[in-house]
Design a protein around this motif. Structure first.
Motif: not given
Length: 326
Positions: A12, A296, A173
């Motif tokens: 990420m 998320s 996220i």
């Protein structure tokens, strides 16, 4: 021997760095680092909560080493730096928004607010009535969220370490989705149409709007020269990440930490009301925040616990007794 998979946190952070680098290269935008007084625009100095976060991490590491909790140590040493990288990129992209996507959706969003005007007025009235309990100068909209953020991570690190990584992944996220949302639907906020109930916040919004206008007028060079002291001053209404974060903490604690529920419920309700009353956000931004929180949580759970399903009513008692089922 197979190579160990790259942790999702690193992937990420790498994706966020790649996106930020691509935007910086294509649009000739400068990366800036925060100055010590960069939070003055929103009336919050982040030095103290950051020191608190460092202490929490240190305590968690000490406790996890004492308990030989390697998973928590790994989650802190990998997840926290990766989240910091994502957050750094996130604030840069917010500063760049008018130079990446100059479209503005404030007029359309303002019309949606007028369609639910009684709800807007109700939020303003509730916030005024809460002023004796939570004075305007306390800035609980910001400070309450920061307190909620660090109190939650402290609790999970020290009391429910088995869920710490999942929580941190969900928050990471959330920042990623929020960044993409800002790029897709840029909007400054309803304060450009009318002031909120808190004059101190209105003053901070005026400073942020002034920086935005200077950035639009002078281009990326303005960000290069002044972005450090205004690092947290980027404006983005859709989605509301304060709402998303508060709802995320509330939902996560509903599942795994019921003692935190009263605290999260109070903070979440206040933040949802104050977001509208202070005119940071249009009402429609809040459902978008709820959607971001839900996505998320789902994605984080699938990363940490892939393929895991809750036991059915029929199989659970058998499993509890150690009886094999087919």
């Amino acid at each position: 021997m197979k190579n160990a998979p790259i942790p999702a946190e690193i992937m990420m952070a790498a994706a966020m760095v790649a996106l930020t680098g691509l935007l910086a290269g294509v649009f000739h935008l400068p990366l800036v680092f925060p100055a010590s007084d960069s939070a003055a625009f929103v009336g919050v100095h982040y030095l103290y909560p950051l020191v608190g976060a460092a202490l929490i991490g240190l305590l968690a590491l000490m406790a996890s080493r004492a308990q030989r909790n390697d998973d928590l140590i790994r989650a802190i040493l990998i997840g926290v730096p990766c989240y910091a990288i994502v957050l750094y990129c996130h604030f840069n992209v917010k500063l760049w928004l008018p130079h990446i996507n100059p479209a503005r959706y404030d007029d359309a969003l303002w019309m949606t607010d007028q369609a639910v005007r009684p709800l807007v007025d109700a939020c303003m009235d509730i916030r005024r009535r809460l002023a004796p309990l939570l004075p305007y100068d306390a800035n609980f909209y910001m400070m309450g969220f920061i307190l909620q953020f660090y109190a939650t991570f402290a609790y999970y690190a020290l009391r429910r370490p088995e869920y710490f990584r999942e929580l941190l992944l969900a928050v990471t996220i959330m920042q990623l989705i929020g960044t993409v949302g800002y790029l897709m639907m840029p909007a400054l906020g309803p304060f450009i149409h009318e002031p909120g109930v808190n004059p101190l916040i209105s003053d901070a919004q005026a400073h942020m709007l002034a920086f935005y206008r200077q950035s639009v007028a002078h281009g990326p060079v303005w960000i290069r020269d002044h972005g450090s002291e205004a690092f947290t001053a980027g404006l983005g209404a859709v989605p509301s990440l304060h709402a998303a974060g508060s709802i995320l903490f509330l939902a996560f604690s509903w599942r795994h930490a019921r003692p935190l529920l009263p605290f999260h419920l109070f903070c979440t309700l206040f933040i949802l009301i104050a977001a509208v009353a202070n005119r940071w956000h249009y009402v429609i931004d809040l459902p978008f925040g709820l959607l971001v929180a839900a996505l998320s949580l789902v994605f984080a759970a699938r990363i940490v616990r892939p393929g895991v399903q809750e036991p059915t009513r029929a199989s659970a008692p058998a499993a509890d007794l150690g009886i094999a089922t087919t």
